[in-house]
Design an enzyme around this catalytic site. Sequence first.
Site, mmCIF file in Angstrom:
data_model
loop_
_atom_site.group_PDB
_atom_site.id
_atom_site.type_symbol
_atom_site.label_atom_id
_atom_site.label_comp_id
_atom_site.label_asym_id
_atom_site.label_seq_id
_atom_site.Cartn_x
_atom_site.Cartn_y
_atom_site.Cartn_z
ATOM 1 N N HIS A 1 0.820 -1.224 0.000
ATOM 2 C CA HIS A 1 0.000 0.000 0.000
ATOM 3 C C HIS A 1 0.851 1.269 0.000
ATOM 4 O O HIS A 1 0.415 2.313 0.478
ATOM 5 C CB HIS A 1 -0.986 -0.007 1.177
ATOM 6 C CG HIS A 1 -2.086 -1.011 0.990
ATOM 7 N ND1 HIS A 1 -3.302 -0.693 0.447
ATOM 8 C CD2 HIS A 1 -2.119 -2.341 1.247
ATOM 9 C CE1 HIS A 1 -4.061 -1.797 0.389
ATOM 10 N NE2 HIS A 1 -3.361 -2.805 0.867
ATOM 11 N N THR A 2 2.044 1.159 -0.550
ATOM 12 C CA THR A 2 2.884 2.351 -0.704
ATOM 13 C C THR A 2 2.756 2.932 -2.107
ATOM 14 O O THR A 2 3.044 4.109 -2.309
ATOM 15 C CB THR A 2 4.369 1.990 -0.485
ATOM 16 O OG1 THR A 2 4.666 0.845 -1.289
ATOM 17 C CG2 THR A 2 4.659 1.684 0.976
ATOM 18 N N LEU B 1 -2.523 -12.200 -6.118
ATOM 19 C CA LEU B 1 -1.315 -12.382 -6.928
ATOM 20 C C LEU B 1 -1.393 -11.575 -8.220
ATOM 21 O O LEU B 1 -0.613 -11.755 -9.127
ATOM 22 C CB LEU B 1 -1.095 -13.868 -7.243
ATOM 23 C CG LEU B 1 -0.978 -14.771 -6.018
ATOM 24 C CD1 LEU B 1 -0.794 -16.219 -6.443
ATOM 25 C CD2 LEU B 1 0.177 -14.340 -5.128
ATOM 26 N N SER B 2 -2.383 -10.703 -8.251
ATOM 27 C CA SER B 2 -2.534 -9.788 -9.366
ATOM 28 C C SER B 2 -2.753 -10.468 -10.711
ATOM 29 O O SER B 2 -2.077 -10.173 -11.705
ATOM 30 C CB SER B 2 -1.317 -8.863 -9.437
ATOM 31 O OG SER B 2 -1.679 -7.746 -10.159
ATOM 32 N N SER C 1 -5.179 -9.878 -12.427
ATOM 33 C CA SER C 1 -5.751 -8.884 -13.349
ATOM 34 C C SER C 1 -4.644 -8.130 -14.090
ATOM 35 O O SER C 1 -4.755 -7.904 -15.295
ATOM 36 C CB SER C 1 -6.686 -7.923 -12.617
ATOM 37 O OG SER C 1 -6.014 -7.271 -11.580
ATOM 38 N N ASP D 1 1.370 -3.439 -9.517
ATOM 39 C CA ASP D 1 1.050 -4.713 -10.174
ATOM 40 C C ASP D 1 1.448 -4.714 -11.642
ATOM 41 O O ASP D 1 2.018 -5.678 -12.150
ATOM 42 C CB ASP D 1 -0.454 -5.009 -10.057
ATOM 43 C CG ASP D 1 -0.900 -5.085 -8.617
ATOM 44 O OD1 ASP D 1 -0.044 -5.290 -7.746
ATOM 45 O OD2 ASP D 1 -2.104 -4.909 -8.370
HETATM 46 C C1 GLA Z 1 -3.275 -4.138 -4.925
HETATM 47 C C2 GLA Z 1 -3.177 -2.941 -5.856
HETATM 48 C C3 GLA Z 1 -1.749 -2.405 -5.913
HETATM 49 C C4 GLA Z 1 -1.184 -2.173 -4.517
HETATM 50 C C5 GLA Z 1 -1.413 -3.394 -3.632
HETATM 51 C C6 GLA Z 1 -1.023 -3.165 -2.198
HETATM 52 O O1 GLA Z 1 -2.560 -5.219 -5.449
HETATM 53 O O2 GLA Z 1 -3.608 -3.281 -7.150
HETATM 54 O O3 GLA Z 1 -1.694 -1.225 -6.677
HETATM 55 O O4 GLA Z 1 -1.712 -1.017 -3.942
HETATM 56 O O5 GLA Z 1 -2.773 -3.807 -3.643
HETATM 57 O O6 GLA Z 1 0.336 -2.975 -2.090
#
Ligand code: GLA
Length: 397
Positions: free
Chosen positions: A49-50, A134-135, A137, A181
């Site tokens: 969350h940075t 794990l992103s 998207s 991501d």
């Molecule tokens: C999600 C968001 C990212 C990031 C993370 C937390 O994956 O898509 O942009 O903010 O949360 O680090």
Amino acid sequence: MTGPSSDPESDPQSRAIAGLRAAFGGDRPRTSEPVLAVAPGRVNLVGGHTDYNDGLCLPLAVDRHVAVAAWPRDDDVIRAHATDFGETATLDPDDSPDGWTAYVAAVARVLREDVSLPGADLAIASDVPSGAGLSSSAALELAVGQSLLGVADATMDPTDLALACWRAERDGVGVECGILDQFAAGLCESDAALFLDCRSREFEHVAFGGDVGILVVDTGVSHELADSGYNDRVRECREAVAALAAASGSNLTSLRDVDTNLLERHADALEDVHYRRARHVVSENERVETARKALTAGDFDTVGDAMYESHESLRDDYEVSCTELDAAVELASETAGVYGARMTGGGFGGSAVALVDGSALDRVEREIRASVSSRVGEAADVFACRPSGGARLVMSD
Ligand code: GLA
């Protein structure tokens, strides 16, 4: 609309190609080789969350991928087939579709602002679990982006492609996410983490100074960023910046402009929630710097400590963890050979990542697997992975 699906057992690349032929092959000669693109999922070692606070993060790409096989078309229509769902759709890039088609349409729309893209038939297959933090998207966006560029025979600077996919996610899908991501899925390299400065957008590949492995503990608790507290956290951080700017009389534009000194001097002027959100972000940026140096030096205990501290901060100050994520980190911390663990991704579910002694990875995976369902949850899963390269075109045969 549903269409044919293909063998779920094979790898995503083979499934994407088979899905393309099954859904759109029609009269095409079987020799008509598709363009094939892959993009990886990611974990983040430290720096949670940075990114939307102009801060620092340290992700790496995992060796799980979204694969997209594509054929160009003679018109400008885009059709897409999701082999894993057996769904086929014709997309109107000016429409706002739902679900997986929203990502495909948004990427096509954003890329068409800069590149002349023909229509395309696409088939998508993935082994990145979705909703697992794990992103998947961003992996979908980057793989679609690469495949569309591939069919157009066009190239784009990888940073520009990552930024285009980030704009697609924000504008097309409505999550106020940062660039973590898309940069991880686009720019990571094998056997290295990516040190990313989200303000300058400069990055550096950080090689591991020794033998380490990565273990993912997927809690099985699905998260949906758009519906979770994610956008609330983005807002709370903005409010914290405004309150600190007013209290200090300084021209602060983001929490990146804040250090511990400034935060503590004006702590009394902040509501507790703003103070704690800011304290997480400010301390997390410091942890990324620490972990980056330690990673290169092969000092994995220090990286691991930064990961545990990051998790505590995300749990207590930022309040984006959940019982299952806490249990996953606790389980990892009790297992010999684990240097550190933390939640990864947006939180409220999803996965924890552990940094593990490379020579003990198999045993650690076995031990955690043996108790993950009783300790973390019935739907939990664990898998080891290797740091992988970012989005790319691959040969399709
Ligand atoms: C999600 C968001 C990212 C990031 C993370 C937390 O994956 O898509 O942009 O903010 O949360 O680090």
